[in-house]
Scaffold this active site. Structure first.
Site, PDB file in Angstrom:
ATOM      1  N   ASP A  94      50.274  53.216  47.215  1.00  0.00           N
ATOM      2  CA  ASP A  94      50.901  51.933  47.537  1.00  0.00           C
ATOM      3  C   ASP A  94      52.142  51.755  46.673  1.00  0.00           C
ATOM      4  OD1 ASP A  94      51.214  49.556  48.895  1.00  0.00           O
ATOM      5  OD2 ASP A  94      49.843  48.433  47.608  1.00  0.00           O
ATOM      6  N   VAL A 147      47.532  35.348  40.818  1.00  0.00           N
ATOM      7  CA  VAL A 147      47.781  35.805  39.449  1.00  0.00           C
ATOM      8  C   VAL A 147      48.435  34.661  38.673  1.00  0.00           C
ATOM      9  CG1 VAL A 147      48.889  37.540  37.997  1.00  0.00           C
ATOM     10  CG2 VAL A 147      48.115  38.165  40.296  1.00  0.00           C
ATOM     11  N   GLY A 164      52.050  34.881  41.014  1.00  0.00           N
ATOM     12  CA  GLY A 164      52.040  35.773  42.159  1.00  0.00           C
ATOM     13  C   GLY A 164      50.744  35.696  42.923  1.00  0.00           C
ATOM     14  N   LYS A 169      44.532  38.052  36.901  1.00  0.00           N
ATOM     15  CA  LYS A 169      44.407  38.377  38.323  1.00  0.00           C
ATOM     16  C   LYS A 169      43.020  37.923  38.771  1.00  0.00           C
ATOM     17  CE  LYS A 169      45.107  42.615  40.981  1.00  0.00           C
ATOM     18  NZ  LYS A 169      45.424  44.036  40.820  1.00  0.00           N
ATOM     19  N   GLY A 183      48.464  38.354  45.793  1.00  0.00           N
ATOM     20  CA  GLY A 183      48.389  39.627  46.496  1.00  0.00           C
ATOM     21  C   GLY A 183      47.057  39.786  47.186  1.00  0.00           C
ATOM     22  N   GLY A 184      46.751  41.035  47.526  1.00  0.00           N
ATOM     23  CA  GLY A 184      45.525  41.345  48.232  1.00  0.00           C
ATOM     24  C   GLY A 184      44.269  41.031  47.437  1.00  0.00           C
ATOM     25  N   PHE A 185      44.387  41.020  46.128  1.00  0.00           N
ATOM     26  CA  PHE A 185      43.241  40.756  45.261  1.00  0.00           C
ATOM     27  C   PHE A 185      43.005  39.254  45.114  1.00  0.00           C
ATOM     28  CE2 PHE A 185      40.952  40.465  41.237  1.00  0.00           C
ATOM     29  CZ  PHE A 185      40.090  41.555  41.291  1.00  0.00           C
TER      30      PHE A 185
END
Length: 168
Positions: free
Chosen positions: A154, A41, A34, A59, A36-38
């Site tokens: 969120d 992953v 995955g 992550k 995401g914003g961070f």
């Protein structure tokens, strides 16, 4: 920052960057689960003190994701204190400049959003997932349960992760 992180070393495992590189095959795209914003992953198998060898999610803070030290520390601070059957467990972290990596339990079925339009989930399972998500949020939002009220802000199906038994 090292002094801040030292107080979490009794609750969380400190992973070496070399160990994470090894279990993710040097962040191989085949281990990517995955983004995401961070950042991205990845998955890999690690040793857990209480559960033996388990699948974990790594992550990795991306250099271009707009988040940094503050968000990394906030996530460690929040998730190191909270344990609930309906929340993903933070297992540990790696903080070796410039690398910042959070290590979580892996959710075998991924996020709920990819299953909503599928006939894989029965209506009973969907209701159980809703109840599990509500219990997790109640735990975070109720200051009697946690020492401090956390407002998630969120809540969406892509942030609801499902384990091997379709529980969140």
């Amino acid at each position: 920052m090292e002094a801040f992180l030292e107080k979490f070393q009794h609750d969380l495992k400190v992973f070496s960057f070399e160990e994470i590189k090894s279990v993710t095959d040097d962040f191989n795209k085949n281990k990517l689960i995955g983004e995401g914003g961070f950042g991205k992953v990845y998955r890999g198998v690690v040793n857990s003190d209480s559960k033996g060898r388990i699948m974990a999610a790594f992550k990795r803070l991306g250099s271009n994701c707009g988040q940094g030290n503050l968000e990394f520390l906030k996530e460690i601070l929040m998730f190191s204190h909270y344990r609930h059957e309906n929340l993903i467990t933070l297992l540990g972290y790696c903080d070796k400049n410039p690398e910042k990596i959070l290590v979580y339990e892996h959710a075998a079925h991924g996020s709920l959003d990819v299953h909503l339009s599928s006939s894989t989930l029965t209506w009973t399972q969907r209701l159980e997932i809703c109840l599990g998500a509500a219990k997790g949020l109640c735990y975070l939002h109720d200051p009697k349960e946690t020492h401090q009220r956390i407002i998630h802000r969120d809540i969406k199906s892509s942030n609801i992760l499902l384990d091997e038994n379709w529980n969140c």
